[in-house]
Write a protein that holds these residues in place. Structure first.
Motif, PDB file in Angstrom:
ATOM      1  N   GLY A   1     -13.996 -12.692 164.778  1.00  0.00           N
ATOM      2  CA  GLY A   1     -15.295 -12.066 164.541  1.00  0.00           C
ATOM      3  C   GLY A   1     -15.657 -12.045 163.072  1.00  0.00           C
TER       4      GLY A   1
ATOM      5  N   SER B   1     -16.588 -15.677 162.012  1.00  0.00           N
ATOM      6  CA  SER B   1     -17.892 -16.150 162.490  1.00  0.00           C
ATOM      7  C   SER B   1     -19.052 -15.500 161.746  1.00  0.00           C
ATOM      8  CB  SER B   1     -18.035 -15.906 163.996  1.00  0.00           C
ATOM      9  OG  SER B   1     -18.072 -14.520 164.268  1.00  0.00           O
ATOM     10  N   SER B   2     -18.855 -14.279 161.263  1.00  0.00           N
ATOM     11  CA  SER B   2     -19.953 -13.602 160.563  1.00  0.00           C
ATOM     12  C   SER B   2     -19.821 -13.653 159.045  1.00  0.00           C
ATOM     13  CB  SER B   2     -20.038 -12.143 161.009  1.00  0.00           C
ATOM     14  OG  SER B   2     -18.867 -11.453 160.660  1.00  0.00           O
TER      15      SER B   2
ATOM     16  N   TRP C   1     -26.710 -14.074 159.938  1.00  0.00           N
ATOM     17  CA  TRP C   1     -27.285 -15.109 160.788  1.00  0.00           C
ATOM     18  C   TRP C   1     -27.942 -14.484 162.004  1.00  0.00           C
ATOM     19  CZ3 TRP C   1     -22.684 -19.034 160.970  1.00  0.00           C
ATOM     20  CH2 TRP C   1     -22.786 -19.892 159.890  1.00  0.00           C
TER      21      TRP C   1
ATOM     22  N   ASP D   1     -27.681 -15.404 165.033  1.00  0.00           N
ATOM     23  CA  ASP D   1     -26.735 -15.308 166.143  1.00  0.00           C
ATOM     24  C   ASP D   1     -25.706 -14.201 165.940  1.00  0.00           C
ATOM     25  OD1 ASP D   1     -28.030 -17.474 167.234  1.00  0.00           O
ATOM     26  OD2 ASP D   1     -26.593 -18.927 166.429  1.00  0.00           O
ATOM     27  N   GLU D   2     -25.497 -13.772 164.715  1.00  0.00           N
ATOM     28  CA  GLU D   2     -24.427 -12.824 164.400  1.00  0.00           C
ATOM     29  C   GLU D   2     -24.937 -11.455 163.948  1.00  0.00           C
ATOM     30  OE1 GLU D   2     -21.119 -13.384 164.695  1.00  0.00           O
ATOM     31  OE2 GLU D   2     -21.545 -15.368 165.507  1.00  0.00           O
TER      32      GLU D   2
ATOM     33  N   LYS E   1     -23.637  -8.282 165.790  1.00  0.00           N
ATOM     34  CA  LYS E   1     -22.248  -7.931 165.482  1.00  0.00           C
ATOM     35  C   LYS E   1     -22.172  -7.184 164.143  1.00  0.00           C
ATOM     36  CE  LYS E   1     -19.310 -11.102 166.249  1.00  0.00           C
ATOM     37  NZ  LYS E   1     -18.579 -12.355 166.129  1.00  0.00           N
TER      38      LYS E   1
END
Length: 124
Positions: free
Chosen positions: A50, A53-54, A75, A77-78, A81
């Motif tokens: 996690g 990805s961020s 982002w 997409d992120e 989160k």
């Protein structure tokens, strides 16, 4: 070629009003302090995957230590989160804090306008 789609969050930081400032030095909210606190929470709650990805998109773009406003980029997409991790942050340094989302936007211009509007509202 399409650039990265980002989301910008205008956050307000509330410091603990019960903290005794006479015994400890006052905490200064900086980009480094906020970035470290949020990354630690992402690592704790979402693990290394996690965080990886961020981590590429996550950045604290602006911090005003006087009005306690900050702009955070992630982002598209992120961002959920990162937003979830921000709500789980309970301390920055040694000071208890709570975050409040004021605006979520796709451009930094709109977030700057929202931050300026909040600053003007605070000083009236």
């Amino acid at each position: 070629m399409v650039g990265f789609k980002n989301r910008y969050m205008v956050m307000e930081v509330f410091l603990d009003p019960n903290k005794d400032t006479a015994s400890d030095e006052a905490i200064v909210i900086t980009q480094f302090n906020l970035t470290k606190a949020i990354r630690d929470i992402i690592l704790t709650n979402f693990g290394e995957c996690g965080l990886a990805s961020s981590a590429n998109s996550f950045q604290v773009k602006y911090v005003n230590p006087i009005t306690k406003l900050c702009i955070i980029r992630a982002w598209r997409d992120e961002y959920q989160k990162v937003w979830a991790a921000i709500t789980m942050v309970r301390s920055v340094g040694s000071c208890s804090v709570v975050f409040n989302l004021l605006d979520l936007s796709g451009s930094i211009r709109a977030c700057r306008a929202a931050a300026l509007k909040c600053d003007e509202f605070k000083f009236q």
